[in-house]
Design an enzyme around this catalytic site. Structure first.
Site, PDB file in Angstrom:
ATOM      1  N   SER A 140      26.698  25.778  -8.114  1.00  0.00           N
ATOM      2  CA  SER A 140      28.116  26.639  -7.699  1.00  0.00           C
ATOM      3  C   SER A 140      27.431  27.891  -8.246  1.00  0.00           C
ATOM      4  O   SER A 140      26.501  28.019  -9.017  1.00  0.00           O
ATOM      5  CB  SER A 140      29.161  26.081  -8.679  1.00  0.00           C
ATOM      6  OG  SER A 140      30.150  27.266  -8.697  1.00  0.00           O
ATOM      7  N   TYR A 153      32.901  24.265 -16.934  1.00  0.00           N
ATOM      8  CA  TYR A 153      32.239  24.161 -15.635  1.00  0.00           C
ATOM      9  C   TYR A 153      30.985  25.040 -15.438  1.00  0.00           C
ATOM     10  O   TYR A 153      29.981  24.771 -14.913  1.00  0.00           O
ATOM     11  CB  TYR A 153      33.423  24.747 -14.668  1.00  0.00           C
ATOM     12  CG  TYR A 153      32.925  24.508 -12.974  1.00  0.00           C
ATOM     13  CD1 TYR A 153      32.750  23.182 -12.583  1.00  0.00           C
ATOM     14  CD2 TYR A 153      32.627  25.504 -12.332  1.00  0.00           C
ATOM     15  CE1 TYR A 153      32.476  23.109 -11.188  1.00  0.00           C
ATOM     16  CE2 TYR A 153      32.216  25.493 -10.870  1.00  0.00           C
ATOM     17  CZ  TYR A 153      32.240  24.099 -10.392  1.00  0.00           C
ATOM     18  OH  TYR A 153      31.769  23.855  -9.075  1.00  0.00           O
TER      19      TYR A 153
END
Length: 265
Positions: A140, A153
């Site tokens: 990501s 995350y």
């Protein structure tokens, strides 16, 4: 460049979202595809959408014994895996780090980093013996910089990017390529949850940055073809022109582009 002779792919997190889209896209392009996730019901839906062209194997990627059984089952049914797509992931708890549940925070690391680690650990001996294989880790943009209220995350995806580069370095003599990829803004259950809490996620959607899983699959197919093997370890995005980057491989390598690096004045 042609695909490897054994076009067998294993896609984790294939029960929904990006993973499901990748599995369907690979199967459509002639790959033998196995999908895994913890939910057998979700996997059944993926199989239904693929009209039976993918094989479901439920597993928990955070558990080594489960991953070992997964790999054995896939290779028994389809043969040696030539493409591993580590897609399974979770957003983890959202909010200031000190307010997050510590167990939930660590669970995010288990899914997003330990899961890919176990899958690589179980598949790499066979790939090394065959001197062939490719690994694609779905990361990501959150792994390239800090974002508020996303510590679990961000930490997990940053680690997975660096793990990919480390693997690429160590596996280069064995003919195995590794690529972390940024899939862009795909409307998944994870994204739907994040946009309720994080205004910048909603802004990405409002700005028209959304892409479909088909776009992610096209990037994976390009990397799986071997076209970018000379740049193994580099971080590619769905927004990148891979062919153009490969054309500039020499300066990309010389200047350590598309890698996590500390910039100095």
């Amino acid at each position: 460049m042609p695909y490897t002779d054994a076009m067998v792919a294993l896609v984790t997190g294939g029960g929904r979202g990006i993973g499901r889209g990748i599995a369907l896209g690979l199967a459509k392009e002639g790959w033998e595809v196995a999908v895994t996730a913890r939910s057998a019901d979700q996997l059944s839906e993926t199989v239904k959408l693929a009209e039976g062209r993918v094989i479901p194997v439920p597993a928990d990627v955070t558990d080594r014994a489960s991953v070992r059984a997964l790999v054995r089952s896939v290779e028994f049914m389809l043969g040696p895996v030539s493409l591993l797509v580590n897609n399974a992931g979770t957003a983890g708890p959202l909010g200031p780090f000190w307010e997050c549940n510590a167990d939930d925070w660590w669970r995010c690391q288990e899914v997003n980093l330990r899961g890919p680690m176990w899958c690589c650990r179980e598949l790499l001996p066979g790939m090394i013996a065959r001197q062939a294989g490719r690994i694609i880790n779905v990361v990501s943009g959150a792994g390239t910089r800090a974002f508020p209220d996303m510590s679990a995350y961000v930490t997990s995806k940053t680690a997975l990017i660096r793990f990919s580069e480390q693997l690429a370095l160590e596996l280069k003599p064995h003919g195995i390529s590794v690529f972390p990829i940024m899939p862009g803004v795909v409307r998944t259950a994870m994204l739907e949850e994040a946009r309720k809490h994080l205004p910048f996620v909603q802004k990405l959607l409002d700005d028209g940055r959304e892409v479909t899983p088909d776009v992610v699959t096209r990037l994976i197919l390009t990397l799986a073809s071997g076209a970018a093997d000379s740049l193994s370890g580099r971080l590619f995005s769905v927004d990148d022109n891979v062919q153009e980057i490969v054309r500039r491989a020499e300066p990309v390598q010389a200047n350590e582009l598309y890698l996590l690096r500390v910039r100095s004045a």
